[in-house]
Design an enzyme around this catalytic site. Structure first.
Site, PDB file in Angstrom:
ATOM      1  N   GLN A 133      12.546  17.318  23.967  1.00  0.00           N
ATOM      2  CA  GLN A 133      12.538  15.970  24.842  1.00  0.00           C
ATOM      3  C   GLN A 133      11.017  15.381  24.629  1.00  0.00           C
ATOM      4  O   GLN A 133      11.066  14.295  24.839  1.00  0.00           O
ATOM      5  CB  GLN A 133      12.503  16.542  26.313  1.00  0.00           C
ATOM      6  CG  GLN A 133      12.119  15.619  27.421  1.00  0.00           C
ATOM      7  CD  GLN A 133      13.223  14.716  27.438  1.00  0.00           C
ATOM      8  OE1 GLN A 133      14.390  14.757  27.508  1.00  0.00           O
ATOM      9  NE2 GLN A 133      12.975  13.262  27.401  1.00  0.00           N
ATOM     10  N   CYS A 261      12.848  12.592  31.813  1.00  0.00           N
ATOM     11  CA  CYS A 261      13.701  13.095  31.202  1.00  0.00           C
ATOM     12  C   CYS A 261      15.213  13.005  31.316  1.00  0.00           C
ATOM     13  O   CYS A 261      16.126  13.033  30.317  1.00  0.00           O
ATOM     14  CB  CYS A 261      13.544  14.790  30.752  1.00  0.00           C
ATOM     15  SG  CYS A 261      13.971  15.822  32.203  1.00  0.00           S
TER      16      CYS A 261
HETATM   17  N1   CP Z   1      16.915  15.650  29.261  1.00  0.00           N
HETATM   18  C1   CP Z   1      17.653  16.338  28.930  1.00  0.00           C
HETATM   19  O1   CP Z   1      17.531  17.461  27.992  1.00  0.00           O
HETATM   20  O2   CP Z   1      19.091  16.182  29.307  1.00  0.00           O
HETATM   21  P1   CP Z   1      20.361  17.153  29.160  1.00  0.00           P
HETATM   22  O3   CP Z   1      20.408  18.438  30.003  1.00  0.00           O
HETATM   23  O4   CP Z   1      21.351  16.153  29.462  1.00  0.00           O
HETATM   24  O5   CP Z   1      20.491  17.474  27.714  1.00  0.00           O
HETATM   25  N1  NVA Z   2      13.618  20.809  33.975  1.00  0.00           N
HETATM   26  C1  NVA Z   2      14.883  20.519  33.613  1.00  0.00           C
HETATM   27  C2  NVA Z   2      15.011  19.778  32.433  1.00  0.00           C
HETATM   28  C3  NVA Z   2      16.539  19.447  32.306  1.00  0.00           C
HETATM   29  C4  NVA Z   2      16.828  18.621  30.768  1.00  0.00           C
HETATM   30  C5  NVA Z   2      15.519  21.935  33.722  1.00  0.00           C
HETATM   31  O1  NVA Z   2      15.333  23.020  32.967  1.00  0.00           O
HETATM   32  O2  NVA Z   2      16.866  22.101  34.320  1.00  0.00           O
END
Ligand code: CP
Ligand code: NVA
Length: 304
Positions: A133, A261
């Protein structure tokens, strides 16, 4: 020696920028409609212990566009789900595929897999870090500002996996990272210490407003990460003052951008107004996952 990206600390500053420069080139090539077959039928195994939209699609489409293929593997459908060990799975997968990407609840699972794999291993998100990310985030910031140093990046919300990777990215980028998190949900002090020991400029702020003031980039993430669901009610209460909204963005520089993200919980950590407003760089950030992941694959497979 095989390359891995389990933590941003696995790569050097030079390698970090090699990947980012290549990502920018691949983006330009894709826009020009040229898809060069950098890979010759190589395969990426992708194990997802948790849900994914962007990570899965960016790696899957990325491998396809590079001339390779990707396999989506869910532990429930693999023998891991019936007790086959991580080590044996790593040994066997290394005989089939050129690299493995894993999204796991525990960072240690990915480290263990990498110890037994003879092919490169990529962290597709763990409880500790989200290096893939952050490649896309830094790519987006550089596109917007044409520089990385002398920028102020404000992280507001949970001191989580994505926050850890933003903190570690400051080792390479030189930007200042100002963090405003509730005291109960601060980032791991060890991560901050490592980053600071390697020259990162990390500032801990008492309030979201203090972090956002004069910021070039304002970033947040969900208040309830995958695996944190049992604390949801508590978290939603504690995080209320940490929302990214227009009032908070007004404290940042006039040309500041907002990043997330995704997936976002509109109305919680970020408002519709910010997500869909002129300062949102969120959709470019999402697209850049594709270019960054393609570059990462080429680097990790030693194609550059
Ligand atoms: N930002 C991210 O990693 O999204 P996903 O959980 O959809 O892969
Ligand atoms: N912090 C979040 C990011 C998802 C892409 C998680 O770990 O669920």
């Amino acid at each position: 020696m095989k390359r891995n990206l389990i933590s941003l600390l696995d790569i050097t500053k030079e390698e970090f920028f090699t990947i980012l420069d290549l990502a920018a080139r691949l983006k330009a090539e894709r826009r020009a409609g040229t898809f060069k077959p950098y890979l010759n039928r190589q395969s990426l195994g992708m194990i997802f212990e948790k849900s994914s939209t962007r990570t899965r699609i960016s790696f899957e489409v990325g491998m396809h566009e590079l001339g390779g293929t990707a396999l989506f593997l869910s532990p429930d459908d693999m023998q891991i789900g019936r007790g086959e060990s991580i080590a044996d799975t790593a040994r066997v997968m290394s005989r089939f595929v050129s690299a493995v990407m894993i999204r796991a609840f525990s960072h240690e699972t990915i480290e263990e897999f990498a110890r037994y794999a003879s092919v490169p291993v990529i962290n597709g998100l763990s409880d500790r870090e989200h290096p893939c990310q952050i490649l896309a985030d830094v790519m987006t910031i550089r596109e917007r500002f044409e520089k990385l140093d002398n920028l102020r990046v404000a992280w507001i919300g949970d001191g989580n996996n994505v926050c850890h990777s933003i903190i570690l990215s400051a080792i390479y980028t030189g930007y200042e990272v100002c963090i405003a998190c509730p005291k109960e949900f601060m980032p791991d002090a060890a991560v901050i210490e490592i980053a600071q020991a390697r020259g990162a400029n990390i500032v801990l702020c008492d309030t979201p407003g203090e972090a956002a003031k004069g910021a070039d980039v304002v970033i947040t993430d969900t208040w309830v990460s995958m695996g944190d669901e049992q604390e949801e009610a508590l978290r939603r209460e504690i995080f209320k003052p940490y929302q990214i909204n227009s009032e908070l963005m007004d404290l940042a520089k006039p040309d500041a951008v907002a990043l997330h993200c995704l997936p976002a919980h509109r109305g919680d950590e970020i408002t519709n107004e910010v997500m869909d407003g002129a300062q949102s760089a969120i959709w470019d950030e999402a697209e850049n996952r594709l270019h960054a992941q393609k570059a990462l694959i080429l680097w990790i497979l030693n194609k550059i």
